[in-house]
Design a protein around this motif. Sequence first.
Motif, PDB file in Angstrom:
ATOM      1  N   TYR A 168     -46.804  67.484  27.449  1.00 14.02           N
ATOM      2  CA  TYR A 168     -45.496  67.569  28.050  1.00 14.02           C
ATOM      3  C   TYR A 168     -45.433  66.641  29.260  1.00 14.02           C
ATOM      4  O   TYR A 168     -46.449  66.320  29.880  1.00 14.02           O
ATOM      5  CB  TYR A 168     -45.199  68.998  28.533  1.00 14.02           C
ATOM      6  N   ARG A 169     -44.193  66.308  29.608  1.00 14.78           N
ATOM      7  CA  ARG A 169     -43.956  65.525  30.811  1.00 14.78           C
ATOM      8  C   ARG A 169     -42.926  66.278  31.636  1.00 14.78           C
ATOM      9  O   ARG A 169     -41.942  66.802  31.092  1.00 14.78           O
ATOM     10  CB  ARG A 169     -43.433  64.150  30.418  1.00 14.78           C
ATOM     11  N   GLN A 185     -37.149  69.136  37.153  1.00 17.69           N
ATOM     12  CA  GLN A 185     -36.702  69.262  35.781  1.00 17.69           C
ATOM     13  C   GLN A 185     -37.719  70.042  34.964  1.00 17.69           C
ATOM     14  O   GLN A 185     -38.800  70.346  35.428  1.00 17.69           O
ATOM     15  CB  GLN A 185     -36.479  67.881  35.157  1.00 17.69           C
ATOM     16  N   SER A 186     -37.318  70.348  33.753  1.00 21.29           N
ATOM     17  CA  SER A 186     -38.183  71.161  32.911  1.00 21.29           C
ATOM     18  C   SER A 186     -39.248  70.309  32.235  1.00 21.29           C
ATOM     19  O   SER A 186     -39.287  69.102  32.369  1.00 21.29           O
ATOM     20  CB  SER A 186     -37.334  71.859  31.861  1.00 21.29           C
ATOM     21  N   LEU A 187     -40.095  70.987  31.502  1.00 19.27           N
ATOM     22  CA  LEU A 187     -41.109  70.291  30.731  1.00 19.27           C
ATOM     23  C   LEU A 187     -40.470  69.739  29.466  1.00 19.27           C
ATOM     24  O   LEU A 187     -39.760  70.447  28.756  1.00 19.27           O
ATOM     25  CB  LEU A 187     -42.234  71.242  30.322  1.00 19.27           C
ATOM     26  N   MET A 188     -40.746  68.489  29.190  1.00 19.33           N
ATOM     27  CA  MET A 188     -40.235  67.869  27.984  1.00 19.33           C
ATOM     28  C   MET A 188     -41.414  67.593  27.058  1.00 19.33           C
ATOM     29  O   MET A 188     -42.361  66.923  27.439  1.00 19.33           O
ATOM     30  CB  MET A 188     -39.524  66.553  28.330  1.00 19.33           C
ATOM     31  N   LEU A 189     -41.323  68.120  25.845  1.00 21.31           N
ATOM     32  CA  LEU A 189     -42.396  67.904  24.881  1.00 21.31           C
ATOM     33  C   LEU A 189     -42.441  66.435  24.502  1.00 21.31           C
ATOM     34  O   LEU A 189     -41.432  65.852  24.120  1.00 21.31           O
ATOM     35  CB  LEU A 189     -42.173  68.762  23.642  1.00 21.31           C
ATOM     36  N   MET A 190     -43.633  65.849  24.613  1.00 21.72           N
ATOM     37  CA  MET A 190     -43.807  64.453  24.234  1.00 21.72           C
ATOM     38  C   MET A 190     -44.356  64.339  22.817  1.00 21.72           C
ATOM     39  O   MET A 190     -43.876  63.534  22.026  1.00 21.72           O
ATOM     40  CB  MET A 190     -44.791  63.768  25.193  1.00 21.72           C
ATOM     41  N   TYR A 245     -44.917  62.547  17.417  1.00 26.83           N
ATOM     42  CA  TYR A 245     -44.212  62.249  18.651  1.00 26.83           C
ATOM     43  C   TYR A 245     -42.761  62.703  18.572  1.00 26.83           C
ATOM     44  O   TYR A 245     -42.118  62.623  17.529  1.00 26.83           O
ATOM     45  CB  TYR A 245     -44.262  60.750  18.941  1.00 26.83           C
ATOM     46  N   GLU A 246     -42.245  63.146  19.708  1.00 27.30           N
ATOM     47  CA  GLU A 246     -40.844  63.504  19.801  1.00 27.30           C
ATOM     48  C   GLU A 246     -39.993  62.233  19.848  1.00 27.30           C
ATOM     49  O   GLU A 246     -40.468  61.156  20.237  1.00 27.30           O
ATOM     50  CB  GLU A 246     -40.592  64.351  21.047  1.00 27.30           C
ATOM     51  N   GLN A 247     -38.761  62.409  19.461  1.00 25.12           N
ATOM     52  CA  GLN A 247     -37.837  61.272  19.463  1.00 25.12           C
ATOM     53  C   GLN A 247     -37.736  60.683  20.863  1.00 25.12           C
ATOM     54  O   GLN A 247     -37.574  61.409  21.840  1.00 25.12           O
ATOM     55  CB  GLN A 247     -36.460  61.734  18.985  1.00 25.12           C
ATOM     56  N   GLY A 248     -37.828  59.361  20.937  1.00 25.65           N
ATOM     57  CA  GLY A 248     -37.705  58.688  22.216  1.00 25.65           C
ATOM     58  C   GLY A 248     -39.025  58.457  22.922  1.00 25.65           C
ATOM     59  O   GLY A 248     -39.049  57.774  23.953  1.00 25.65           O
ATOM     60  N   VAL A 249     -40.102  59.012  22.419  1.00 23.06           N
ATOM     61  CA  VAL A 249     -41.416  58.815  23.036  1.00 23.06           C
ATOM     62  C   VAL A 249     -42.136  57.700  22.292  1.00 23.06           C
ATOM     63  O   VAL A 249     -42.311  57.768  21.078  1.00 23.06           O
ATOM     64  CB  VAL A 249     -42.251  60.106  22.989  1.00 23.06           C
ATOM     65  N   GLU A 250     -42.544  56.666  23.022  1.00 23.01           N
ATOM     66  CA  GLU A 250     -43.185  55.521  22.393  1.00 23.01           C
ATOM     67  C   GLU A 250     -44.645  55.830  22.071  1.00 23.01           C
ATOM     68  O   GLU A 250     -45.468  55.996  22.978  1.00 23.01           O
ATOM     69  CB  GLU A 250     -43.127  54.320  23.346  1.00 23.01           C
ATOM     70  N   LYS A 251     -44.965  55.843  20.798  1.00 20.37           N
ATOM     71  CA  LYS A 251     -46.326  56.200  20.405  1.00 20.37           C
ATOM     72  C   LYS A 251     -47.337  55.136  20.788  1.00 20.37           C
ATOM     73  O   LYS A 251     -48.521  55.418  20.977  1.00 20.37           O
ATOM     74  CB  LYS A 251     -46.393  56.491  18.908  1.00 20.37           C
ATOM     75  N   GLU A 273     -42.107  53.627  36.232  1.00 20.38           N
ATOM     76  CA  GLU A 273     -41.263  54.661  35.600  1.00 20.38           C
ATOM     77  C   GLU A 273     -42.074  55.666  34.796  1.00 20.38           C
ATOM     78  O   GLU A 273     -41.536  56.696  34.362  1.00 20.38           O
ATOM     79  CB  GLU A 273     -40.195  54.019  34.707  1.00 20.38           C
ATOM     80  N   ASP A 274     -43.363  55.366  34.586  1.00 21.17           N
ATOM     81  CA  ASP A 274     -44.236  56.323  33.898  1.00 21.17           C
ATOM     82  C   ASP A 274     -44.792  57.372  34.866  1.00 21.17           C
ATOM     83  O   ASP A 274     -45.449  58.328  34.430  1.00 21.17           O
ATOM     84  CB  ASP A 274     -45.403  55.598  33.216  1.00 21.17           C
ATOM     85  N   SER A 275     -44.560  57.157  36.141  1.00 24.47           N
ATOM     86  CA  SER A 275     -45.023  58.132  37.140  1.00 24.47           C
ATOM     87  C   SER A 275     -44.380  59.483  36.844  1.00 24.47           C
ATOM     88  O   SER A 275     -43.157  59.594  36.730  1.00 24.47           O
ATOM     89  CB  SER A 275     -44.645  57.672  38.545  1.00 24.47           C
ATOM     90  N   SER A 276     -45.210  60.483  36.736  1.00 24.46           N
ATOM     91  CA  SER A 276     -44.704  61.796  36.355  1.00 24.46           C
ATOM     92  C   SER A 276     -45.841  62.807  36.414  1.00 24.46           C
ATOM     93  O   SER A 276     -46.971  62.468  36.756  1.00 24.46           O
ATOM     94  CB  SER A 276     -44.121  61.737  34.942  1.00 24.46           C
ATOM     95  N   PHE A 277     -45.504  64.021  36.072  1.00 27.21           N
ATOM     96  CA  PHE A 277     -46.480  65.091  35.980  1.00 27.21           C
ATOM     97  C   PHE A 277     -46.677  65.386  34.500  1.00 27.21           C
ATOM     98  O   PHE A 277     -45.715  65.737  33.810  1.00 27.21           O
ATOM     99  CB  PHE A 277     -45.951  66.319  36.726  1.00 27.21           C
ATOM    100  N   TYR A 278     -47.874  65.196  34.010  1.00 28.03           N
ATOM    101  CA  TYR A 278     -48.169  65.389  32.592  1.00 28.03           C
ATOM    102  C   TYR A 278     -48.966  66.683  32.421  1.00 28.03           C
ATOM    103  O   TYR A 278     -49.966  66.904  33.107  1.00 28.03           O
ATOM    104  CB  TYR A 278     -48.948  64.202  32.035  1.00 28.03           C
ATOM    105  N   ILE A 279     -48.491  67.508  31.504  1.00 27.84           N
ATOM    106  CA  ILE A 279     -49.133  68.802  31.287  1.00 27.84           C
ATOM    107  C   ILE A 279     -49.500  68.957  29.812  1.00 27.84           C
ATOM    108  O   ILE A 279     -48.707  68.602  28.936  1.00 27.84           O
ATOM    109  CB  ILE A 279     -48.199  69.969  31.680  1.00 27.84           C
ATOM    110  N   CYS A 280     -50.682  69.460  29.567  1.00 27.40           N
ATOM    111  CA  CYS A 280     -51.070  69.723  28.188  1.00 27.40           C
ATOM    112  C   CYS A 280     -51.123  71.230  27.960  1.00 27.40           C
ATOM    113  O   CYS A 280     -51.256  72.014  28.896  1.00 27.40           O
ATOM    114  CB  CYS A 280     -52.415  69.098  27.850  1.00 27.40           C
TER     115      CYS A 280
END
Lengths: 112, 115
Positions: free
Chosen positions: B36-37, B42-47, B58-64, B87-94
């Motif tokens: 997730y990102r 904002q909420s967690l978005m499944l990647m 991969y979810e739609q819009g996520v570049e594999k 723009e990739d700066s973010s909080f990534y959660i597994c």
Amino acid sequence: AQSVSQHNHHVILSEAASLELGCNYSYGGTVNLFWYVQYPGQHLQLLLKYFSGDPLVKGIKGFEAEFIKSKFSFNLRKPSVQWCDTAEYFCAVNAGNNDMRFGAGTRLTVKP
Amino acid sequence: GAVVSQHPSRVICKSGTSVKIECRSLDFQATTMFWYRQFPKQSLMLMATSNEGSKATYEQGVEKDKFLINHASLTLSTLTVTSAHPEDSSFYICSARHGSTGELFFGEGSRLTVL
């Protein structure tokens, strides 16, 4: 589109006040429902979950949630909040497939 | 409860470099792991969803090709952010799905800052 909605972005309460955080979802079939909490600087923790059975679910730390199928809702409640309940709360829905969809989250601030 | 560990918890890198984030289930086997990102406020978005031994979904819009996911064993999944940009700066959660109970357990998250 499938979605999970949390109505309150930021809730501010005084200690001992009652809490209810709203959660609605738009999935049409069978769902599993969850509430997670994220304390400042910590990772997500499961508060409670509903899979089937009694729609009133008891969780940890005095939290409970009620699944109302007709309203597509799974609101989180606590009769009397404490300062240590200050956190971000996320509602999540799993529609029987592999993934989990989260609401935008509600920030709860409890004033001592 | 079961423990999922992410490493590193914080990483700062220069634009154009690649960063690898590890997600480990410490005391259980996880046939499925999720990445997730979470953007600020904002909420967690499944990647993506990764199953052990197969390609990630991969979810739609996520570049594999940008977010490479490898799930080589039942206890480890990795997310590699290739050619990272600010723009990739973010909080990534597994999160990892317990192989026996089906319950999801979350890692502590990894904060990526790309300069």
